[in-house]
Design an enzyme around this catalytic site. Structure first.
Site, PDB file in Angstrom:
ATOM      1  N   GLU A 276      24.790  12.067  19.888  1.00 22.80           N
ATOM      2  CA  GLU A 276      25.793  11.774  18.846  1.00 22.80           C
ATOM      3  C   GLU A 276      25.140  12.134  17.525  1.00 22.80           C
ATOM      4  O   GLU A 276      24.258  11.412  17.055  1.00 22.80           O
ATOM      5  CB  GLU A 276      26.165  10.287  18.878  1.00 22.80           C
ATOM      6  CG  GLU A 276      26.674   9.790  20.219  1.00 22.80           C
ATOM      7  CD  GLU A 276      28.072  10.283  20.529  1.00 22.80           C
ATOM      8  OE1 GLU A 276      28.768  10.726  19.601  1.00 22.80           O
ATOM      9  OE2 GLU A 276      28.468  10.240  21.703  1.00 22.80           O
ATOM     10  N   CYS A 310      28.386   8.538  10.076  1.00 17.68           N
ATOM     11  CA  CYS A 310      28.459   9.904  10.615  1.00 17.68           C
ATOM     12  C   CYS A 310      29.870  10.463  10.562  1.00 17.68           C
ATOM     13  O   CYS A 310      30.062  11.658  10.442  1.00 17.68           O
ATOM     14  CB  CYS A 310      27.945   9.909  12.043  1.00 17.68           C
ATOM     15  SG  CYS A 310      28.789   8.724  13.084  1.00 17.68           S
TER      16      CYS A 310
END
Ligand code: NAD
Length: 539
Positions: A276, A310
């Site tokens: 990720e 993010c």
């Protein structure tokens, strides 16, 4: 702890939220630090690293640093504990997650203090982590048995072959997490790993290890065998690879640069990895958008956790016909955001987490301004509130040669671009090697979903910033392109921690010439059989 109450330093600058009256030192006493750090796998004589509290820049904790030998020991203990855990029925494993869910909600204030002390984020943004973690606990607590149950599959020969697909735990999962969401990004990947029968060796970022250590204690209180979750802490480029090189599967969250290194090491050992990674996420405001809602959404999208998220938005594409109206609304809201370092709800944005983050933000903005970009609001550090505070910043006139245009800033900085056609907006949004998250604003949901389907990102939010997709815990979440590999959440989020095993039992006749059949008769019989199966619609 800075306690600037109603003072509003500097005309036209973001106001300062009132202080909480509690200091980081009183909320995170050294007795708590000493108790939590006993959860780190490290020797008595281990070297220690000092962490600073971002709100004040003062020392927060000294953390013992694990060595590679400690990582080895952590894996040995985890491996042993995993054997017994895998034999526990899945319903009982999942029940631990449901108890953890309840404990977390009850004891949230303890960890909200820790998250704020370690990251410097506003309390509401720390609460995002409680939400996301509780959702993951509920989802896999309720759903693990269903995801993992044996499934009948069509056999080689109908009736004669009985085939079952089962799921076996990988073993010991290496879980490496960053500092920006220290509760959620350690725990909500660990939970499905545990539910699937694995042990976990976790390397949180040193800056935010206390939060992970607190969560481990709480999960043990909820019934997790203590040895099943090992926490090692230390220098990323040394301890990170030591984890990757021993794990049966790697769950990594962090930067794209480190992700590539993790992927190469995992590939060389032929173990799987989910990655990720970073993003340069785009938001599209179509001409028919509700501009007030879009402006409010943009504030959440760009400045939540001071942009150290993010999935936050760093590129904002607005249709030229509504650009000025939208910008007036968005800029006014960003200007009014109250910055604060209080350990209480009330601030709209907190601090950046480290000097390194502040330096990147300052560099991106200064470089852009020097090359001709305009600051619509923000653009200043706010050291009088705390050493790493930076204002919510909106830039206009950003061009491709500026770092802020294509590189992830990971701070409260967004660039505005105008577009004339939907095609142009989609093309611009997709013109990045990243592909994590995007956001589309329109009153026409059908149109919004059609645009969404053409964006190359793992999640797309229509009329929301990021939380609608991220919070849809039953659906996969992750990145395309340079933003990652694999997915968390949903079926993929738990099945990645398992090996598929197909068990097929053959009855009556073997899959070979038998009972006096010649090879020719056998081949002819199976040729007719295959034609029949196709004609019958068998898959
Ligand atoms: P980072 O890659 O520097 O560090 C992440 C973790 O990896 C830390 O624990 C670090 O100590 C460790 N590490 C460092 N070198 C390593 C190595 N060689 N091998 C193994 N582990 C190593 O990232 P960061 O700066 O801490 O985190 C911010 C980045 O994370 C941003 O790019 C952000 O977009 C990304 N992120 C992605 C997601 C997502 O879900 N896609 C979520 C949060 C953050």
């Amino acid at each position: 702890m800075t306690d600037i109450t109603a003072e509003n330093r500097g005309v036209g600058r973001n106001p300062v939220a009132p202080g909480a009256g509690r200091t980081v030192a009183s909320a995170v006493p050294q007795s708590l630090v000493a108790r939590l750090t006993r959860g780190i796998v490290a020797g008595e004589e281990a070297e220690r690293q000092e962490n600073l509290a971002p709100f004040t820049g003062e020392p927060l904790a000294e953390l013992p640093q694990s060595t590679v030998a400690d990582v080895e020991a952590a894996f040995a203990r985890a491996r042993q504990a995993q054997q017994a855990w895998a034999a526990v029925p899945v319903q009982r494993r999942a029940a631990v997650l449901l108890r953890f869910h309840d404990l977390l909600l009850k004891r949230q204030d303890e960890v909200l203090d820790l998250i704020q002390a370690e990251t410097g984020k506003a309390r509401l943004h720390a609460f995002d982590e409680i939400l996301a973690t509780a959702m993951a606990a509920r989802h896999y607590g309720r759903g693990a048995a269903g995801y993992l149950r044996d499934r009948r599959r069509g056999g080689a020969v109908p009736v004669l072959t009985h085939t079952v697909e089962g799921r076996r735990p990988k073993g010991v999962v290496g879980l490496i997490s960053p500092w920006n969401f220290p509760l959620e990004l350690s725990v909500s990947d660990a939970l499905p790993a545990f539910a699937a029968g694995n042990a976990v060796v976790n390397k949180p970022d040193t800056q935010t290890a206390l939060t992970a250590l607190w969560a481990r204690e709480l999960l043990i209180e909820a019934g997790l065998p203590a040895e099943l979750w090992q926490i090692v802490v230390g220098d990323g480029p040394v301890i990170g690879p030591a984890v990757v090189e021993r794990a049966d599967y790697v769950s990594f969250t962090g930067s794209t640069r480190t992700g590539r290194d993790v992927a190469q090491r995992a590939a060389a050992r032929l173990v799987g990895a989910s990655l990720e990674l970073g993003g340069k996420n785009a938001m599209l405001v179509l001409p028919d958008a509700d501009l007030d809602r879009a402006a409010e959404g943009a504030v959440r999208a760009c400045f939540r956790s001071a942009g150290q998220l993010c999935i936050s938005i760093e590129r904002l594409y607005v249709h030229r016909s509504v650009a000025e109206q939208f910008l007036a609304r968005f800029t006014a809201r960003a200007k009014a955001m109250r910055l604060g370092s209080g350990l209480a709800y009330g601030a709209d944005m907190g601090s950046l987490t480290s000097r390194r983050q502040l330096e990147t933000v300052v560099r991106h903005v200064e470089e852009a301004v020097k090359a001709g970009a305009t600051v619509l609001t923000g653009g200043q550090a706010r050291p009088e509130i705390g050493p790493f505070f930076y204002e919510p910043t909106i830039l206009d006139g950003v061009t491709p040669e500026m770092s802020v245009c294509a590189d992830e800033t990971f701070g409260p900085v967004v660039s505005i671009y105008r577009f004339d056609t939907e095609e142009e907006a989609i093309e611009a949004a997709n013109a990045t090697p990243y592909g994590l998250n995007s956001s589309v604003w329109t009153r026409d949901l059908r149109r919004g979903r059609a645009v969404a389907a053409r964006l190359h990102t793992g999640t797309v939010n229509v009329n929301e910033a990021y939380a609608a997709a991220y919070g849809s815990i039953a659906a996969p979440m992750g990145g395309m392109g340079d933003s990652g590999l694999g997915r968390r959440h949903g079926a993929e989020g738990i099945l990645r921690f398992t090996e598929a095993q197909s068990i097929a039992s053959q009855r009556v006749m073997p899959l070979a010439p038998a009972f006096g059949l010649t090879e020719e008769r056998f081949a002819a019989m199976f040729t007719s059989g295959l034609k029949l199966l196709k004609a019958m619609g068998v898959k």
